[in-house]
Enzyme design. Structure first.
Site, PDB file in Angstrom:
ATOM      1  N   TYR A  66     -43.458  46.593 -25.276  1.00  0.00           N
ATOM      2  CA  TYR A  66     -43.898  48.080 -25.726  1.00  0.00           C
ATOM      3  C   TYR A  66     -43.410  47.788 -27.249  1.00  0.00           C
ATOM      4  CZ  TYR A  66     -43.032  49.975 -21.112  1.00  0.00           C
ATOM      5  OH  TYR A  66     -43.236  50.228 -20.014  1.00  0.00           O
ATOM      6  N   PRO A 212     -44.508  60.277 -14.932  1.00  0.00           N
ATOM      7  CA  PRO A 212     -44.091  61.153 -14.117  1.00  0.00           C
ATOM      8  C   PRO A 212     -44.576  62.600 -14.640  1.00  0.00           C
ATOM      9  CG  PRO A 212     -42.140  60.834 -15.612  1.00  0.00           C
ATOM     10  CD  PRO A 212     -43.121  59.808 -15.509  1.00  0.00           C
ATOM     11  N   LEU A 213     -44.916  62.823 -15.767  1.00  0.00           N
ATOM     12  CA  LEU A 213     -45.646  63.932 -16.259  1.00  0.00           C
ATOM     13  C   LEU A 213     -47.175  63.741 -16.530  1.00  0.00           C
ATOM     14  CD1 LEU A 213     -42.950  64.806 -18.905  1.00  0.00           C
ATOM     15  CD2 LEU A 213     -43.419  66.207 -16.531  1.00  0.00           C
ATOM     16  N   GLY A 216     -48.072  64.269 -19.843  1.00  0.00           N
ATOM     17  CA  GLY A 216     -48.109  65.417 -20.650  1.00  0.00           C
ATOM     18  C   GLY A 216     -49.016  66.533 -19.960  1.00  0.00           C
TER      19      GLY A 216
HETATM   20  N1  NAP Z   1     -44.189  49.862 -15.367  1.00  0.00           N
HETATM   21  C1  NAP Z   1     -45.384  50.310 -16.024  1.00  0.00           C
HETATM   22  O1  NAP Z   1     -46.155  49.661 -15.905  1.00  0.00           O
HETATM   23  C2  NAP Z   1     -45.271  51.409 -16.993  1.00  0.00           C
HETATM   24  C3  NAP Z   1     -46.229  52.019 -17.547  1.00  0.00           C
HETATM   25  C4  NAP Z   1     -46.387  53.045 -18.074  1.00  0.00           C
HETATM   26  C5  NAP Z   1     -45.112  53.584 -18.716  1.00  0.00           C
HETATM   27  N2  NAP Z   1     -44.065  53.224 -18.203  1.00  0.00           N
HETATM   28  C6  NAP Z   1     -42.539  53.810 -18.410  1.00  0.00           C
HETATM   29  O2  NAP Z   1     -42.557  54.892 -17.830  1.00  0.00           O
HETATM   30  C7  NAP Z   1     -42.368  55.691 -18.969  1.00  0.00           C
HETATM   31  C8  NAP Z   1     -42.896  57.239 -18.754  1.00  0.00           C
HETATM   32  O3  NAP Z   1     -44.304  57.130 -18.738  1.00  0.00           O
HETATM   33  P1  NAP Z   1     -45.368  57.740 -19.738  1.00  0.00           P
HETATM   34  O4  NAP Z   1     -45.037  57.761 -21.059  1.00  0.00           O
HETATM   35  O5  NAP Z   1     -46.576  56.923 -19.490  1.00  0.00           O
HETATM   36  O6  NAP Z   1     -45.825  59.013 -18.957  1.00  0.00           O
HETATM   37  P2  NAP Z   1     -44.955  60.466 -19.051  1.00  0.00           P
HETATM   38  O7  NAP Z   1     -43.453  60.187 -19.312  1.00  0.00           O
HETATM   39  O8  NAP Z   1     -45.614  61.069 -17.779  1.00  0.00           O
HETATM   40  O9  NAP Z   1     -45.578  61.304 -20.092  1.00  0.00           O
HETATM   41  C9  NAP Z   1     -45.182  60.893 -21.543  1.00  0.00           C
HETATM   42  C10 NAP Z   1     -45.880  61.916 -22.237  1.00  0.00           C
HETATM   43  O10 NAP Z   1     -45.756  63.168 -21.972  1.00  0.00           O
HETATM   44  C11 NAP Z   1     -45.356  64.041 -23.231  1.00  0.00           C
HETATM   45  N3  NAP Z   1     -44.112  64.952 -22.683  1.00  0.00           N
HETATM   46  C12 NAP Z   1     -42.976  64.353 -22.386  1.00  0.00           C
HETATM   47  N4  NAP Z   1     -42.301  65.589 -22.022  1.00  0.00           N
HETATM   48  C13 NAP Z   1     -42.809  66.622 -22.499  1.00  0.00           C
HETATM   49  C14 NAP Z   1     -42.882  67.826 -22.191  1.00  0.00           C
HETATM   50  N5  NAP Z   1     -41.607  68.363 -21.969  1.00  0.00           N
HETATM   51  N6  NAP Z   1     -43.778  68.685 -22.576  1.00  0.00           N
HETATM   52  C15 NAP Z   1     -45.099  68.513 -22.988  1.00  0.00           C
HETATM   53  N7  NAP Z   1     -45.141  67.149 -23.011  1.00  0.00           N
HETATM   54  C16 NAP Z   1     -44.316  66.264 -22.637  1.00  0.00           C
HETATM   55  C17 NAP Z   1     -45.033  63.053 -24.378  1.00  0.00           C
HETATM   56  O11 NAP Z   1     -45.689  63.795 -25.658  1.00  0.00           O
HETATM   57  P3  NAP Z   1     -44.512  64.096 -26.633  1.00  0.00           P
HETATM   58  O12 NAP Z   1     -44.257  62.732 -27.294  1.00  0.00           O
HETATM   59  O13 NAP Z   1     -45.372  64.762 -27.580  1.00  0.00           O
HETATM   60  O14 NAP Z   1     -43.220  64.718 -26.217  1.00  0.00           O
HETATM   61  C18 NAP Z   1     -45.724  61.673 -23.718  1.00  0.00           C
HETATM   62  O15 NAP Z   1     -46.957  61.839 -24.488  1.00  0.00           O
HETATM   63  C19 NAP Z   1     -42.751  55.231 -20.115  1.00  0.00           C
HETATM   64  O16 NAP Z   1     -41.967  55.485 -21.367  1.00  0.00           O
HETATM   65  C20 NAP Z   1     -42.274  53.939 -19.915  1.00  0.00           C
HETATM   66  O17 NAP Z   1     -40.878  53.323 -20.119  1.00  0.00           O
HETATM   67  C21 NAP Z   1     -44.063  51.874 -17.292  1.00  0.00           C
END
Ligand code: NAP
Length: 284
Positions: A66, A212-213, A216
């Site tokens: 990252y 999980p979201l 967003g």
């Molecule tokens: N193992 C893997 O291959 C892998 C791959 C991807 C991710 N990950 C891990 O999983 C974590 C989460 O995954 P992700 O970031 O891809 O997806 P996510 O948590 O589903 O989505 C994050 C996005 O959702 C928005 N968001 C979060 N809370 C919100 C709310 N309450 N209301 C509206 N929008 C919201 C955020 O924008 P804002 O910043 O504008 O709030 C951000 O752009 C990552 O941070 C990482 O640590 C792991």
């Protein structure tokens, strides 16, 4: 919101000796666009991390990939010296050719160098949870897992986790080293890891759903979550997280955000109880 939002939904034991709340934080979104480089406002990113800890979250997920390296540096800059109960879960096994680009590297020598780099950047003597980011099709999966097993024997890693694996890989890895967590993509609209969750339940392993979201998408009003969220006076994002938490006792979501406001909203999802009927309706 309770002082520790995750208390209400209980805790999980990782490897029998680490207790974590069932709602963690994913730090990937605190990097620049394409998970590359510094964010526009590095101080705001560090403020989000400090608020994570203030809110009682004690598992932060990151990876050397990252940024690359940016996320781990942010974490140590914002939070070192760390609170005693903070579990930093990092990963190795991916390299970054450029913004938005990812390439698996599961060679044992690479994993060793990656782990040593993470130890330095995080200012740790031992990483509590080190996750193999993704199997590398060019390297025998067993060889990558053996490398992590050796790092654990040497005391550089406390516990080993896997990411982006199926049940087959989990079973293979369990023959080599104790596995305490699996991190796969899973949310209301992507259930492809159901069999892995069942395997984690059988083995007493944490399942960490990333995305999980759905970046967003599940947080936007006007979707299937509207009726239930209105009924509870909650937001769609909170319902999406509460659904995950209700799905399995081994579920440990790590929603990511760059905003303190969204962070507080997401942590408050730990206090939202969906009825069995609501969980069933959402599960379809
Ligand atoms: N193992 C893997 O291959 C892998 C791959 C991807 C991710 N990950 C891990 O999983 C974590 C989460 O995954 P992700 O970031 O891809 O997806 P996510 O948590 O589903 O989505 C994050 C996005 O959702 C928005 N968001 C979060 N809370 C919100 C709310 N309450 N209301 C509206 N929008 C919201 C955020 O924008 P804002 O910043 O504008 O709030 C951000 O752009 C990552 O941070 C990482 O640590 C792991």
């Amino acid at each position: 919101m309770t002082e520790n939002g995750s208390e209400g939904i209980g805790t999980l034991q990782l490897g029998g000796d680490l207790t974590v709340g069932r709602l963690g934080f994913g730090a990937m979104r605190l990097c620049g666009p394409g998970v590359w480089g510094e964010p526009e406002d590095p101080r705001a990113a560090e403020a989000v991390l400090r608020r994570v800890v203030e809110l009682g979250i004690n598992l932060i997920d990151t990876a050397d990939a990252y940024g690359p390296e940016v996320s781990e540096r942010q974490i140590s800059s914002a939070l070192h010296p760390y609170p005693d109960d903070l579990v930093i879960a990092t990963k190795g096994g991916y390299v970054r050719p450029g913004p938005g680009r990812w390439k698996a590297d599961g060679r044992p020598q690479h994993l060793r160098e990656a782990c040593e780099g993470s130890l330095r950047r995080l200012k740790l003597d031992r990483i509590d949870l080190y996750q193999f980011h993704r199997p590398d099709p060019r390297v025998a999966f067993e060889d990558s897992v053996w490398a992590l097993s050796e790092l654990r024997e040497e005391g550089k890693i406390r516990h080993v986790g896997l990411s982006n694996v199926g049940v087959r890989e989990l079973v293979i890895a369990l023959d080599i080293v104790p596995i305490v967590s699996v991190q796969n993509r899973y949310n209301l609209t992507d259930r492809s890891s159901e069999a892995v969750i069942e395997a984690c339940e059988r083995e007493g392993i944490a399942f960490i759903p990333w995305y999980p979201l759905a970046t967003g998408r599940l947080a936007r009003p006007g979707g299937a979550l509207d009726e239930i969220s209105t009924r509870h006076g909650a937001t769609p994002a909170q319902v999406a997280l509460a659904w995950l938490l209700a799905k399995s006792p081994v579920m440990l979501p790590i929603p990511g955000t760059s905003s303190v406001e969204h962070l507080e909203e997401n942590v408050a999802a730990a206090d939202l109880r969906l009825t069995e009927e609501e969980v069933a309706t959402l599960s379809g």
